[in-house]
Design a protein around this motif. Structure first.
Motif, PDB file in Angstrom:
ATOM      1  N   ALA A 160      22.532  23.167  19.752  1.00  0.00           N
ATOM      2  CA  ALA A 160      23.741  22.886  20.527  1.00  0.00           C
ATOM      3  C   ALA A 160      24.997  23.094  19.686  1.00  0.00           C
ATOM      4  CB  ALA A 160      23.704  21.454  21.062  1.00  0.00           C
ATOM      5  N   ALA A 161      24.961  22.683  18.421  1.00  0.00           N
ATOM      6  CA  ALA A 161      26.128  22.847  17.543  1.00  0.00           C
ATOM      7  C   ALA A 161      26.433  24.316  17.329  1.00  0.00           C
ATOM      8  CB  ALA A 161      25.873  22.151  16.203  1.00  0.00           C
ATOM      9  N   LYS A 162      25.392  25.135  17.171  1.00  0.00           N
ATOM     10  CA  LYS A 162      25.626  26.570  16.995  1.00  0.00           C
ATOM     11  C   LYS A 162      26.141  27.208  18.272  1.00  0.00           C
ATOM     12  CE  LYS A 162      21.551  27.562  15.030  1.00  0.00           C
ATOM     13  NZ  LYS A 162      20.530  28.394  14.332  1.00  0.00           N
ATOM     14  N   TYR A 163      25.757  26.670  19.415  1.00  0.00           N
ATOM     15  CA  TYR A 163      26.303  27.186  20.673  1.00  0.00           C
ATOM     16  C   TYR A 163      27.776  26.808  20.803  1.00  0.00           C
ATOM     17  CZ  TYR A 163      26.904  28.248  25.588  1.00  0.00           C
ATOM     18  OH  TYR A 163      27.371  28.774  26.762  1.00  0.00           O
ATOM     19  N   GLU A 164      28.116  25.566  20.456  1.00  0.00           N
ATOM     20  CA  GLU A 164      29.485  25.084  20.605  1.00  0.00           C
ATOM     21  C   GLU A 164      30.437  25.714  19.595  1.00  0.00           C
ATOM     22  OE1 GLU A 164      30.889  23.008  22.805  1.00  0.00           O
ATOM     23  OE2 GLU A 164      29.041  22.748  23.952  1.00  0.00           O
ATOM     24  N   ASP A 165      29.942  26.037  18.397  1.00  0.00           N
ATOM     25  CA  ASP A 165      30.825  26.535  17.335  1.00  0.00           C
ATOM     26  C   ASP A 165      30.072  27.544  16.483  1.00  0.00           C
ATOM     27  OD1 ASP A 165      32.609  26.979  15.307  1.00  0.00           O
ATOM     28  OD2 ASP A 165      32.610  24.920  14.531  1.00  0.00           O
ATOM     29  N   ARG A 166      30.500  28.796  16.522  1.00  0.00           N
ATOM     30  CA  ARG A 166      29.793  29.845  15.795  1.00  0.00           C
ATOM     31  C   ARG A 166      29.860  29.668  14.277  1.00  0.00           C
ATOM     32  NH1 ARG A 166      32.544  35.478  16.889  1.00  0.00           N
ATOM     33  NH2 ARG A 166      32.435  34.733  19.027  1.00  0.00           N
ATOM     34  N   TYR A 167      30.775  28.820  13.808  1.00  0.00           N
ATOM     35  CA  TYR A 167      30.903  28.617  12.362  1.00  0.00           C
ATOM     36  C   TYR A 167      30.107  27.402  11.877  1.00  0.00           C
ATOM     37  CZ  TYR A 167      34.707  31.822  13.320  1.00  0.00           C
ATOM     38  OH  TYR A 167      35.426  32.905  13.763  1.00  0.00           O
ATOM     39  N   THR A 168      29.241  26.857  12.731  1.00  0.00           N
ATOM     40  CA  THR A 168      28.447  25.684  12.361  1.00  0.00           C
ATOM     41  C   THR A 168      27.648  25.915  11.090  1.00  0.00           C
ATOM     42  OG1 THR A 168      28.254  24.793  14.602  1.00  0.00           O
ATOM     43  CG2 THR A 168      26.484  24.238  13.067  1.00  0.00           C
ATOM     44  N   THR A 169      27.082  27.105  10.935  1.00  0.00           N
ATOM     45  CA  THR A 169      26.194  27.331   9.793  1.00  0.00           C
ATOM     46  C   THR A 169      26.932  27.392   8.462  1.00  0.00           C
ATOM     47  OG1 THR A 169      26.280  29.696  10.290  1.00  0.00           O
ATOM     48  CG2 THR A 169      24.368  28.478  11.092  1.00  0.00           C
ATOM     49  N   LEU A 170      28.268  27.304   8.490  1.00  0.00           N
ATOM     50  CA  LEU A 170      28.994  27.167   7.231  1.00  0.00           C
ATOM     51  C   LEU A 170      28.796  25.776   6.642  1.00  0.00           C
ATOM     52  CD1 LEU A 170      32.361  28.968   8.117  1.00  0.00           C
ATOM     53  CD2 LEU A 170      30.385  29.895   6.879  1.00  0.00           C
ATOM     54  N   LYS A 171      28.411  24.803   7.485  1.00  0.00           N
ATOM     55  CA  LYS A 171      28.212  23.445   6.981  1.00  0.00           C
ATOM     56  C   LYS A 171      26.817  22.907   7.272  1.00  0.00           C
ATOM     57  CE  LYS A 171      30.715  21.770  11.088  1.00  0.00           C
ATOM     58  NZ  LYS A 171      31.910  21.046  11.532  1.00  0.00           N
TER      59      LYS A 171
END
Length: 337
Positions: A160-171
């Protein structure tokens, strides 16, 4: 909404989820403008992001700015969201899956413990607004067909976090997920593939948070508007702790939260209880009577205050408020129409 079936990138790339968001945006835009021909192939951008400083980016992505850009298509967007909510039934969990699927292996209290754990997870990594709503919906849909818990909760938050924000994997990546939940990285990757497949690759349905943002999109002129929106988000968030709220559509939960929030702020600020309420109901396209059952369930949760995670959500809201008396709210509902 469903898109082409692709396997999640097992190296935590955001491209897969970025593609979902871009295709979903294209779908809503095309629905709003009445275009029906097939869209050109959408290729996610590979650069690090827009060349904006922090303040400029925050302004560009603000709700008010998004409303200004979409104002010409306001009615069409509202109809598209409602259509997605009503027609795409596969993107809704089974309301009674605890009895029909889980058969006593999980009850409402255990589910609330899972949602509380997911709530802590989203706050630990400061994930995008809306992640908890979407993650809880993913978990409920998965549990409507299968029986696994904390690993599911962690992966639902991650997806869900990756869907909401494409930059999630930076953190946050699968290694961090594994570390936080005491899993192995392989377990996280395997579960992510299972979850996305169990969701039938339909990941873009509107949540209660989506509708709260939509119903309050015209706010900003009245100083109360931002507070009403903030309180409505807070009132909608704990509903995921109680499985009974699955019987209500996300738009019903959102409209109920906004209605209660408006009445609450009016009372606290010394205004008439119904100041701005009719305009709000017109925006939601609900009659107050349609919200009665959902508002009653909301009051049950706030009056009991015993659900796992509820007190943490209340404390983290960091604003003092006091809901109108239940009987008084019942009278408001009766008089609002």
């Amino acid at each position: 909404m469903k898109v082409e079936r692709l396997l999640p990138d097992q190296r935590d790339s955001t491209n897969f989820y970025a593609m979902f968001r871009e295709i979903a945006a294209a779908h809503i835009s095309r629905t709003a403008t009445g275009l029906t021909s097939p869209p050109a192939h959408v290729v996610p951008e590979m650069h690090a992001g827009p060349n904006l400083d922090g303040a400029a980016l925050e302004l560009e992505m603000s709700p008010q700015r998004r409303y200004e850009l979409c104002a010409d298509y306001d009615v069409e967007i509202a109809e598209s969201l409602r259509r997605m909510e009503a027609v795409d039934a596969g993107e809704r969990p089974c309301p009674d899956y605890l009895t029909k699927v889980q058969h006593g292996q999980m009850d409402n209290y255990k589910r609330a413990l899972l949602v509380r754990w997911m709530y802590f997870f989203t706050r630990r990594y400061n994930l995008a607004d809306g992640t908890l709503h979407r993650a809880a919906a993913y978990a409920d849909r998965f549990l409507s067909a299968a029986t696994e818990l904390r690993l599911l909760g962690a992966v639902a938050v991650f997806v869900a976090a990756k869907y909401e924000d494409r930059y999630t994997t930076l953190k946050l990546n699968s290694g961090e997920v594994a570390s936080y939940g005491l899993f192995t990285k392989d377990e996280v990757v395997a579960m992510e593939t299972k979850v996305v497949a169990a969701l039938d690759y339909s990941m873009g349905g509107p949540t209660a948070r989506t509708f709260v943002d939509h119903f309050t999109r015209r706010g900003g002129e009245d100083p109360r508007d931002d507070i009403v929106k903030s309180l409505a988000h807070h009132l909608a968030d704990p509903t995921f702790l109680d499985c009974r709220h699955l019987q209500f559509l996300p738009s019903t939960v959102a409209a109920s939260a906004v209605f209660v929030a408006r009445c609450t702020i009016n009372q606290m600020r010394g205004f008439r209880w119904n100041d701005g309420v009719k305009e709000l109901l017109a925006c939601t396209r609900y009659a107050a009577e349609d919200l009665r059952a959902c508002i009653a369930a909301m009051y049950d949760m706030h009056e009991l205050e015993t659900w796992p995670g509820y007190q943490h959500m209340r404390i983290n809201y960091q604003r003092h408020y006091s809901l109108p008396d239940r009987l008084e709210m019942t009278q408001h509902i009766f008089l609002a129409d």
